[in-house]
Design an enzyme around this catalytic site. Structure first.
Site, PDB file in Angstrom:
ATOM      1  N   TYR A 156       0.844  -1.200   0.000  1.00  0.00           N
ATOM      2  CA  TYR A 156       0.000   0.000   0.000  1.00  0.00           C
ATOM      3  C   TYR A 156       0.882   1.254   0.000  1.00  0.00           C
ATOM      4  O   TYR A 156       0.721   2.139  -0.839  1.00  0.00           O
ATOM      5  CB  TYR A 156      -0.921  -0.032   1.222  1.00  0.00           C
ATOM      6  CG  TYR A 156      -1.838   1.162   1.342  1.00  0.00           C
ATOM      7  CD1 TYR A 156      -3.035   1.214   0.637  1.00  0.00           C
ATOM      8  CD2 TYR A 156      -1.506   2.242   2.160  1.00  0.00           C
ATOM      9  CE1 TYR A 156      -3.879   2.311   0.745  1.00  0.00           C
ATOM     10  CE2 TYR A 156      -2.347   3.344   2.266  1.00  0.00           C
ATOM     11  CZ  TYR A 156      -3.529   3.371   1.567  1.00  0.00           C
ATOM     12  OH  TYR A 156      -4.354   4.464   1.671  1.00  0.00           O
ATOM     13  N   LYS A 160       1.361   4.116  -2.923  1.00  0.00           N
ATOM     14  CA  LYS A 160       1.007   5.526  -2.706  1.00  0.00           C
ATOM     15  C   LYS A 160       2.202   6.434  -3.011  1.00  0.00           C
ATOM     16  O   LYS A 160       2.033   7.566  -3.447  1.00  0.00           O
ATOM     17  CB  LYS A 160       0.496   5.735  -1.277  1.00  0.00           C
ATOM     18  CG  LYS A 160      -0.869   5.065  -1.003  1.00  0.00           C
ATOM     19  CD  LYS A 160      -1.963   5.632  -1.886  1.00  0.00           C
ATOM     20  CE  LYS A 160      -3.361   5.231  -1.435  1.00  0.00           C
ATOM     21  NZ  LYS A 160      -4.406   5.743  -2.335  1.00  0.00           N
TER      22      LYS A 160
END
Ligand SMILES: NC(=O)c1ccc[n+]([C@@H]2O[C@H](COP(=O)([O-])OP(=O)(O)OC[C@H]3O[C@@H](n4cnc5c(N)ncnc54)[C@H](OP(=O)(O)O)[C@@H]3O)[C@@H](O)[C@H]2O)c1
Length: 273
Positions: A156, A160
């Site tokens: 994740y 990002k």
């Protein structure tokens, strides 16, 4: 560069509009008079939001459900959008619990698709039209996790980070065209994100000062894109964390408890979502 368009002529395409930050952007942009194209998987939620917006704000709303992890479905979505997109809110996203090597490949692939590929695919499809018309606004909803120490086995945060850098890269490519591109990097924000991730109990124990309400996050993002800022980290606490994480030497980063915790389901990644 042309002046701002008549809001009714620039449609806002919002991904992940069925809840949280995406839903809030839909209402915010409708109040400014922009017609909307809303997408996410949950058709019932999108339809109900569209009905509410049409009756409260009188703007046109198109609802196009799509599983953004499905590349063919994304291509169909692009083809089915026949209106001029002037605002693109790349917002859809989620995290998966567990460690990378222990998870099914399809689970990991799908989340990387939604977080990483889809925003740049939609930008590739719709930003040229914005440049041609001389005006456009793109908000890529990244996360403070783009800047936090690396945690084991969670993609994740890296996805990002990719989104922040690809957003800045696109912004520089279109500089001077009237199109602004901003990576919005919220920390803890009150939405359904942690319910979907399944760590609501854990994050509810985080101190209240670490949380921001969704409206302050989206307003900060909109102000930033209007001003042409490349990156927006909403809130003083989050800004301080970003600076701290950016200047922190690697040897401290590696010794922090969060850099040994499990990625997305542990507090470390949740601390920045
Ligand atoms: N909340 C936080 O603390 C926080 C902090 C930093 C960054 N963010 C980021 O903010 C963005 C929005 O999240 P949120 O906080 O608003 O959470 P949320 O309320 O759970 O909303 C997530 C949205 O993404 C959509 N989505 C998820 N998977 C999808 C898929 N495969 N295809 C299409 N749509 C999909 C969901 O719609 P459906 O389920 O209907 O498909 C939903 O509308 C995400 O990118 C997240 O990473 C959140």
């Amino acid at each position: 560069m042309k002046s701002d368009p008549d809001p009714s002529q620039a449609w806002a395409l919002i991904t992940g509009a069925s809840s949280g930050i995406g839903e809030a952007y839909a209402i915010f942009l409708a109040k400014l008079g922009y017609p909307l194209v809303l997408t996410a998987r949950r058709l019932d939620r999108l339809e109900s939001l569209a009905g509410e917006i049409r009756s409260n704000h009188g703007v046109q709303v198109q609802v196009l459900p799509c599983d953004l992890a499905d590349r063919d479905a994304v291509e169909e979505l692009i083809v089915s959008i026949e209106v001029p997109v002037g605002i693109l809110i790349n917002n859809a996203g989620y995290a998966v619990p567990g460690l990378f090597l222990g998870n099914q490949w399809t689970l990991e692939r799908d989340v990387l698709e939604v977080l990483g590929i889809v925003p740049i695919r939609l930008s590739h499809a719709f930003v040229p039209g914005m440049v041609e018309r001389g005006w456009g606004r793109v908000i890529n909803v990244s996360s403070l996790a783009a800047f936090t120490p690396v945690t084991p086995g969670g993609y994740y945060g890296p996805a990002k980070t990719f989104l922040v850098r690809s957003s800045r890269s696109l912004g520089r490519e279109v500089a001077g065209s009237g199109v602004h591109v901003t990576a919005l990097c919220p920390g803890f924000t009150r939405t359904e994100f942690h319910d979907a991730l399944g760590n609501r109990d854990k994050v509810d124990r985080m101190p209240r000062w670490m949380w921001k309400d969704v409206d302050s996050v989206i307003t900060a993002g909109w102000k930033a894109v209007e001003r042409g800022r490349e990156v927006c980290v909403p809130g003083l606490i989050n800004k301080a964390f970003r600076i701290l994480f950016t200047i922190m030497p690697g040897w401290i980063d590696r010794r922090l408890p969060m850099s040994r915790m499990q990625g997305n389901s542990g507090q470390s990644e949740s601390a920045s979502s």
